[in-house]
Design a protein around this motif. Structure first.
Motif, mmCIF file in Angstrom:
data_model
loop_
_atom_site.group_PDB
_atom_site.id
_atom_site.type_symbol
_atom_site.label_atom_id
_atom_site.label_comp_id
_atom_site.label_asym_id
_atom_site.label_seq_id
_atom_site.Cartn_x
_atom_site.Cartn_y
_atom_site.Cartn_z
ATOM 1 N N ILE A 158 1.329 11.213 -0.143
ATOM 2 C CA ILE A 158 0.932 9.963 0.500
ATOM 3 C C ILE A 158 -0.486 10.065 1.052
ATOM 4 C CG2 ILE A 158 1.403 8.478 2.494
ATOM 5 C CD1 ILE A 158 4.402 8.981 1.897
ATOM 6 N N ILE A 159 -0.802 11.191 1.656
ATOM 7 C CA ILE A 159 -2.168 11.388 2.149
ATOM 8 C C ILE A 159 -3.162 11.314 0.992
ATOM 9 C CG2 ILE A 159 -3.729 13.102 3.182
ATOM 10 C CD1 ILE A 159 -1.309 14.019 4.876
ATOM 11 N N TRP A 160 -2.805 11.904 -0.152
ATOM 12 C CA TRP A 160 -3.668 11.857 -1.340
ATOM 13 C C TRP A 160 -3.856 10.419 -1.816
ATOM 14 C CZ3 TRP A 160 -2.734 10.275 -6.432
ATOM 15 C CH2 TRP A 160 -3.698 10.654 -7.376
ATOM 16 N N MET A 161 -2.763 9.645 -1.892
ATOM 17 C CA MET A 161 -2.877 8.256 -2.333
ATOM 18 C C MET A 161 -3.712 7.432 -1.367
ATOM 19 S SD MET A 161 0.779 7.201 -4.047
ATOM 20 C CE MET A 161 1.731 7.453 -2.547
ATOM 21 N N GLU A 162 -3.542 7.665 -0.081
ATOM 22 C CA GLU A 162 -4.326 6.946 0.915
ATOM 23 C C GLU A 162 -5.822 7.196 0.706
ATOM 24 O OE1 GLU A 162 -3.347 5.070 4.315
ATOM 25 O OE2 GLU A 162 -2.451 4.436 2.429
ATOM 26 N N ARG A 163 -6.154 8.400 0.274
ATOM 27 C CA ARG A 163 -7.560 8.755 0.052
ATOM 28 C C ARG A 163 -8.079 8.199 -1.267
ATOM 29 N NH1 ARG A 163 -9.910 13.052 -2.604
ATOM 30 N NH2 ARG A 163 -7.895 14.106 -2.857
ATOM 31 N N ILE A 164 -7.240 8.194 -2.304
ATOM 32 C CA ILE A 164 -7.689 7.861 -3.662
ATOM 33 C C ILE A 164 -7.666 6.360 -3.937
ATOM 34 C CG2 ILE A 164 -7.055 8.068 -6.111
ATOM 35 C CD1 ILE A 164 -8.429 10.546 -5.058
ATOM 36 N N ALA A 165 -6.611 5.678 -3.497
ATOM 37 C CA ALA A 165 -6.383 4.293 -3.910
ATOM 38 C C ALA A 165 -7.131 3.315 -3.012
ATOM 39 C CB ALA A 165 -4.887 3.993 -3.886
ATOM 40 N N ALA A 166 -8.104 2.631 -3.567
ATOM 41 C CA ALA A 166 -8.940 1.724 -2.773
ATOM 42 C C ALA A 166 -8.181 0.479 -2.332
ATOM 43 C CB ALA A 166 -10.174 1.329 -3.580
ATOM 44 N N PHE A 170 1.966 2.223 -4.805
ATOM 45 C CA PHE A 170 3.367 1.801 -4.897
ATOM 46 C C PHE A 170 4.210 2.971 -5.409
ATOM 47 C CE2 PHE A 170 7.180 -0.239 -6.295
ATOM 48 C CZ PHE A 170 7.262 -1.460 -5.643
ATOM 49 N N ILE A 171 5.257 3.297 -4.657
ATOM 50 C CA ILE A 171 6.238 4.298 -5.069
ATOM 51 C C ILE A 171 7.549 3.582 -5.357
ATOM 52 C CG2 ILE A 171 7.668 6.233 -4.315
ATOM 53 C CD1 ILE A 171 5.314 7.136 -2.563
ATOM 54 N N ALA A 172 8.048 3.723 -6.563
ATOM 55 C CA ALA A 172 9.359 3.195 -6.927
ATOM 56 C C ALA A 172 10.304 4.373 -7.147
ATOM 57 C CB ALA A 172 9.270 2.345 -8.191
ATOM 58 N N ASP A 173 11.406 4.367 -6.445
ATOM 59 C CA ASP A 173 12.367 5.456 -6.637
ATOM 60 C C ASP A 173 13.773 4.955 -6.330
ATOM 61 O OD1 ASP A 173 13.428 8.114 -7.048
ATOM 62 O OD2 ASP A 173 11.432 8.875 -6.585
ATOM 63 N N SER A 229 5.203 -1.193 3.392
ATOM 64 C CA SER A 229 6.437 -1.943 3.177
ATOM 65 C C SER A 229 7.471 -1.053 2.503
ATOM 66 C CB SER A 229 6.158 -3.174 2.300
ATOM 67 O OG SER A 229 7.363 -3.812 1.922
ATOM 68 N N ILE A 230 8.688 -1.032 3.039
ATOM 69 C CA ILE A 230 9.818 -0.345 2.417
ATOM 70 C C ILE A 230 10.796 -1.426 1.987
ATOM 71 C CG2 ILE A 230 11.682 1.329 2.693
ATOM 72 C CD1 ILE A 230 10.070 2.610 4.952
ATOM 73 N N SER A 231 11.041 -1.536 0.689
ATOM 74 C CA SER A 231 11.844 -2.643 0.172
ATOM 75 C C SER A 231 12.930 -2.150 -0.770
ATOM 76 C CB SER A 231 10.950 -3.658 -0.542
ATOM 77 O OG SER A 231 10.192 -3.036 -1.564
ATOM 78 N N VAL A 240 8.387 1.920 -1.808
ATOM 79 C CA VAL A 240 7.469 2.028 -0.681
ATOM 80 C C VAL A 240 6.088 1.633 -1.180
ATOM 81 C CG1 VAL A 240 6.631 3.523 1.172
ATOM 82 C CG2 VAL A 240 8.858 3.982 0.122
ATOM 83 N N SER A 241 5.430 0.728 -0.461
ATOM 84 C CA SER A 241 4.148 0.245 -0.976
ATOM 85 C C SER A 241 3.159 0.016 0.158
ATOM 86 C CB SER A 241 4.330 -1.063 -1.765
ATOM 87 O OG SER A 241 4.872 -2.079 -0.941
ATOM 88 N N ARG A 242 1.897 0.079 -0.219
ATOM 89 C CA ARG A 242 0.781 -0.131 0.700
ATOM 90 C C ARG A 242 -0.252 -0.981 -0.008
ATOM 91 N NH1 ARG A 242 -3.264 -0.107 4.340
ATOM 92 N NH2 ARG A 242 -4.037 1.905 5.091
ATOM 93 N N LEU A 243 -0.624 -2.100 0.602
ATOM 94 C CA LEU A 243 -1.609 -2.996 0.004
ATOM 95 C C LEU A 243 -2.702 -3.270 1.031
ATOM 96 C CD1 LEU A 243 -2.388 -4.664 -2.436
ATOM 97 C CD2 LEU A 243 -0.968 -6.528 -1.549
ATOM 98 N N ARG A 244 -3.912 -2.922 0.677
ATOM 99 C CA ARG A 244 -5.050 -3.119 1.585
ATOM 100 C C ARG A 244 -5.652 -4.516 1.388
ATOM 101 N NH1 ARG A 244 -5.797 2.498 0.227
ATOM 102 N NH2 ARG A 244 -5.711 3.761 2.121
#
Length: 244
Positions: A158-166, A170-173, A229-231, A240-244
């Motif tokens: 998650i820390i890596w995605m926060e740094r990489i994804a502008a 989205f994690i689907a599991d 968001s956890i859906s 689990v998703s994060r949208l800036r």
């Protein structure tokens, strides 16, 4: 019978530490190809890719019409999700650069062989924590991969995605629950899917997540709960998703 009795008495209170054959057993290329093909059938039958495609619609709605998206898929396997995203981009008129990164070196030739060359999907092999991307990334996605990781590895991811994804990730599991555990055991045997799929599918459910698991992982990654968001999605998908 012994396996069945253990399964019936299983507790789903915590993530299982059982290992999957895909992570531990060496097989040949053709054997692994059949496994990935059957997993792609599972993904189609269980609507696995629908939550990510719906999220991409939300992302796309916030962008200017000509914006060119760069999407990285971590753990692409057979490449079926990236091919679905390419089809989505064609329907939406949204130009995309699609990059896949997978740890297993056999995934790359298998996914390439299953992908028409005109789709121009960039399949690569490597560990994402050591991976250097040669261009800015808008979105990182990962489908049915995070249950293979420990909680500590997930925090790092998650820390890596926060740094990489502008623009977001989205994690689907899977949602850890008795119903998908037992239902998949039965379905995979009736469908006569690859032995890895039959063995690993229920373990994947047992290794997967409940909302409180993700909340603890996100807190450990120092990610604001208001930003994530956890859906829950049919059938027993926890995303689990994060949208800036």
């Amino acid at each position: 019978m012994l396996f069945a009795s253990r399964a019936m008495g299983r507790s789903f209170a915590e993530r299982s530490l059982e290992t999957e054959l895909m992570d531990t057993e060496s097989v040949g290329l053709e054997d692994y190809r059949q496994c990935l093909q059957h997993l792609a059938q599972v993904n189609t039958l269980t609507l696995t890719h629908r939550p990510i495609l719906q999220w991409l619609d939300c992302v796309s709605g916030q962008l200017t019409p000509g914006h060119h998206l760069t999407v990285v898929d971590v753990g692409y396997g057979y490449g079926d999700l990236l091919r679905r995203i390419y089809a989505w981009s064609q329907r939406r008129g949204r130009p995309v650069d699609l990059i896949g990164v997978d740890l297993n070196p056999m995934s790359e030739p298998i996914a390439r062989a299953a992908t028409p060359v005109e789709l121009r999907i960039d399949y690569q092999t490597g560990n994402i924590f050591d991976f250097e991307l040669d261009r800015p990334v808008d979105l990182v996605i990962s489908s049915q991969t995070t249950h293979h990781l420990s909680n500590a590895e997930l925090v790092r991811f998650i820390i890596w995605m926060e740094r990489i994804a502008a623009r977001g990730w989205f994690i689907a599991d899977l949602h850890r629950h008795a119903i998908p555990f037992h239902a998949f055991r039965l379905l995979s045997r009736l469908a006569r899917w690859h032995r890895f799929v039959q063995h690993d599918g229920p373990i994947s459910v047992a290794r997967s997540f409940r909302r409180e698991d993700w909340e603890r992982i996100l807190e450990a990654a120092d990610t604001s709960p208001e930003a994530v968001s956890i859906s829950w999605h049919v059938p027993f998908r926890l995303c689990v998703s994060r949208l800036r």
